[in-house]
Design a protein around this motif. Structure first.
Motif, PDB file in Angstrom:
ATOM      1  N   THR A 167       1.535  -0.744   0.301  1.00  0.00           N
ATOM      2  CA  THR A 167      -0.200  -0.064   0.057  1.00  0.00           C
ATOM      3  C   THR A 167       0.836   1.303   0.278  1.00  0.00           C
ATOM      4  O   THR A 167       0.924   2.254  -0.713  1.00  0.00           O
ATOM      5  CB  THR A 167      -1.048   0.051   1.337  1.00  0.00           C
ATOM      6  N   ARG A 168       1.882   1.320   0.664  1.00  0.00           N
ATOM      7  CA  ARG A 168       2.582   1.693   0.463  1.00  0.00           C
ATOM      8  C   ARG A 168       3.609   2.369  -0.185  1.00  0.00           C
ATOM      9  O   ARG A 168       3.684   3.337  -0.907  1.00  0.00           O
ATOM     10  CB  ARG A 168       3.623   2.144   1.845  1.00  0.00           C
ATOM     11  N   ARG A 169       3.544   1.654  -1.263  1.00  0.00           N
ATOM     12  CA  ARG A 169       4.373   1.522  -2.751  1.00  0.00           C
ATOM     13  C   ARG A 169       3.451   2.366  -3.409  1.00  0.00           C
ATOM     14  O   ARG A 169       3.312   2.295  -4.624  1.00  0.00           O
ATOM     15  CB  ARG A 169       5.273   0.290  -3.269  1.00  0.00           C
ATOM     16  N   GLY A 170       2.111   2.000  -3.281  1.00  0.00           N
ATOM     17  CA  GLY A 170       0.723   2.351  -4.368  1.00  0.00           C
ATOM     18  C   GLY A 170       0.598   0.944  -5.171  1.00  0.00           C
ATOM     19  O   GLY A 170       0.413   1.151  -6.103  1.00  0.00           O
ATOM     20  N   SER A 171       1.147  -0.214  -4.865  1.00  0.00           N
ATOM     21  CA  SER A 171       1.373  -1.560  -5.265  1.00  0.00           C
ATOM     22  C   SER A 171       0.397  -2.152  -4.764  1.00  0.00           C
ATOM     23  O   SER A 171       0.516  -3.443  -5.248  1.00  0.00           O
ATOM     24  CB  SER A 171       2.178  -1.941  -5.651  1.00  0.00           C
ATOM     25  N   SER A 172      -0.692  -2.374  -4.505  1.00  0.00           N
ATOM     26  CA  SER A 172      -1.471  -3.307  -3.980  1.00  0.00           C
ATOM     27  C   SER A 172      -2.994  -3.612  -3.915  1.00  0.00           C
ATOM     28  O   SER A 172      -3.959  -4.802  -3.660  1.00  0.00           O
ATOM     29  CB  SER A 172      -2.776  -2.409  -2.425  1.00  0.00           C
TER      30      SER A 172
ATOM     31  N   ALA B 108       0.663  -3.506 -10.933  1.00  0.00           N
ATOM     32  CA  ALA B 108       1.877  -3.048  -9.728  1.00  0.00           C
ATOM     33  C   ALA B 108       1.742  -4.603  -8.595  1.00  0.00           C
ATOM     34  O   ALA B 108       2.988  -4.408  -8.482  1.00  0.00           O
ATOM     35  CB  ALA B 108       1.844  -2.117  -9.449  1.00  0.00           C
ATOM     36  N   TYR B 109       0.745  -4.810  -8.553  1.00  0.00           N
ATOM     37  CA  TYR B 109       0.978  -6.164  -7.282  1.00  0.00           C
ATOM     38  C   TYR B 109       1.129  -6.797  -7.724  1.00  0.00           C
ATOM     39  O   TYR B 109       2.455  -7.411  -6.874  1.00  0.00           O
ATOM     40  CB  TYR B 109      -0.714  -6.494  -7.023  1.00  0.00           C
TER      41      TYR B 109
ATOM     42  N   ASP C 151       5.721  -6.077  -7.977  1.00  0.00           N
ATOM     43  CA  ASP C 151       6.090  -6.207  -6.704  1.00  0.00           C
ATOM     44  C   ASP C 151       5.785  -7.005  -5.909  1.00  0.00           C
ATOM     45  O   ASP C 151       6.436  -7.691  -5.426  1.00  0.00           O
ATOM     46  CB  ASP C 151       5.330  -5.077  -5.699  1.00  0.00           C
TER      47      ASP C 151
END
Length: 511
Positions: free
Chosen positions: A181-186, A190-191, A194
């Motif tokens: 979530t902090r990386r914007g990949s939740s 992107a998920y 990452d």
């Protein structure tokens, strides 16, 4: 008039059909009272009589097969048959952890307050997952009590779980969600990108539930990093830093480190502050598996090892280990409880809160929806019976016994102490195992002690060698039980040279 889609319940030949409030599972109040009284009397006698019996008994193959068969008759049974069944088929063949000479795993006997509370909570039968009720608020309160004992900051929240394995799973899932979530990949591509690079770190002495939890959240074994330990079996911060740096250089994403507070094998406590500093510097979550040793900050002799505990992101504690709450009662404690809600809160139209300003239901902090209230009431009752001073006294009792056991091992020329502590455990070996494989020898010794039935210990691998391991977690254990354990180990070692057995195949009774 009978509903056209519902056939009437057919009475059997010669029977009168009873109304539903008189058919099983219903029971007449007097019958229920009589059976509860009989069960309570049996429980009291069973618990008080445990020290006089063997630690464990071999279960006849026929009885074992009968239990596994799972045969269900068509006729209704007698309620009194429940007690008869437990007395005859279950109670004679326990794990052994109720006996004061049980030294194998970190399995405690049940505290009497917890036994009573579990019965009462079963009668109330409220779920601690959804719908506001008193037991849910009690769980919130008992979590705060545990957090205070553990040295975590005010405002810490969390949930009670079935044990440390579930708590560790929840912790890793929360850490993953927080990190992504902090990386914007939740979510989305992107998920996928990452998540495929996440790496997890833990001591090489970490409990196997950590690697199991990693698997459950989708981390393959090749992205789990068991970190080397020092001469005292503690996670080495220098080795951790090197592993994290190598993964960062390789383009991977270190997201969480798991420290252990009281390792299963030797009772070691990992250093907290150096690990937390590293986690903060690279943006990792720091979880501590304190299933056994999570309450060490409350014990004066252990408190120096817990400096920095208030800086953790989460902690596992198992009240059914250290505090003798009946199994299964574990806990995940999180100083930022909103991170649990981010990871686990899900909505459904049939689960809307009744009050707009109500606290989040506990199901929003875990994967369980229906959750037993027995955990909260049994933990509350045990804590109230002990008090803060009683918690300290109980752990200090275990620490004293462990020190006495280590002294006995050290003073016995035929035994060698290899590891143990600061939590109450002793790892040792027989100094002269004779010819052959010494690891196999110690496995045979442990098995003979178990089969003899008067004491019970296990083996564990320490620094590449199989050793005998005895831990202290039974409030009824005395110094006499320590002497009995040493005697049984030595007799079992002698039997390796002189394998005389009784007609039943057990070593002879030498007491």
């Amino acid at each position: 008039m009978t509903h056209p889609l519902r056939a009437p319940y057919p009475p059997r030949s010669g029977e009168t059909l009873l109304p539903w409030d008189q058919r099983p599972p219903a029971v007449h109040p007097k019958v229920l009272r009589d059976e509860l009284v009989a069960a309570a009397e049996w429980v009291s006698g069973y618990l008080s009589g445990l020290p006089a019996g063997p630690v464990v008994r071999p279960m006849p193959p026929g009885q074992r097969a009968g239990l596994r068969e799972g045969r269900l008759g068509g006729r209704t049974g007698d309620l009194g048959g429940v007690l008869d069944f437990v007395r005859d088929e279950i109670a004679p063949f326990p794990t052994g952890n109720g006996h004061p000479a049980f030294f194998a795993w970190v399995n405690s006997p049940p505290a009497p307050a917890g036994v009573i509370a579990e019965l009462l909570a079963c009668a109330v039968n409220a779920t601690c997952g959804m719908g506001e009720n008193a037991l849910m608020d009690l769980e919130r309160g008992t979590v705060r009590m545990l957090a205070g004992l553990a040295g975590l900051p005010d405002g810490t929240g969390g949930v009670l779980t079935s044990g440390g394995s579930m708590a560790n799973l929840l912790a890793l899932a929360t850490a993953r969600t927080w990190f992504l979530t902090r990386r914007g990949s939740s979510d989305g591509p992107a998920y996928d990108r990452d998540h495929a690079r996440l790496t997890l770190y833990c001591s090489a002495q970490a409990h196997m539930s950590v690697s199991k939890a990693a698997t459950c959240i989708g981390l393959p074994a090749h992205r789990l990093r068991p970190v080397a330990t020092d001469a005292h079996d503690r996670l080495d911060p220098t080795a951790l830093r090197a592993a994290v740096a190598a993964d960062l250089d390789a383009g991977l994403l270190p997201f969480c480190t798991v420290s252990t507070l009281g390792t299963t094998a030797t009772g070691a406590v990992d250093p907290l502050r150096p690990v937390t500093r590293l986690c903060r510097s690279v943006g990792m979550w720091h979880h501590a598996d304190g299933a056994w040793g999570g309450l060490g900050a409350a014990i004066p002799a252990l408190a120096p090892l817990y400096r920095g505990v208030d800086e953790l992101d989460s902690m596992t504690v198992d009240p059914h280990k250290t505090l003798s709450v009946p199994v299964g009662c574990g806990a995940l404690l999180v100083p930022g409880p909103e991170h649990l809600h981010t990871a686990f809160a899900h909505q459904a139209s049939y689960l809307a809160a009744d009050e707009p300003d109500a606290l989040p239901w506990l199901s929003h902090a875990t994967i369980e929806l229906t959750r037993p209230g027995t955990r909260a009431l049994a933990l509350w009752a045990t804590l109230q019976h002990l008090g803060r001073d009683g918690v300290t006294d109980l752990v200090e009792h275990y620490l004293r016994l462990a020190e006495q056991l280590r002294d006995r091992i050290t003073s016995e020329p035929r035994l060698e102490l290899l590891a143990g502590g600061p939590w109450p455990v002793a790892c040792f070996r027989v100094t002269d195992p004779g010819s052959g494989d010494p690891d196999a020898f110690h496995t045979r010794v442990a098995r003979r002690v178990q089969d003899n039935g008067r004491a019970y210990l296990a083996t564990v691998a320490v620094r590449g060698r199989t050793v005998l391991r005895a831990c202290l977690c039974n409030y009824r254990t005395t110094e006499d039980d320590l002497d009995l354990l040493i005697s049984e180990v030595l007799h079992a070692a002698d039997a390796d040279d002189h394998p005389t057995t009784t007609p039943t195949g057990r070593p002879p009774d030498r007491r």
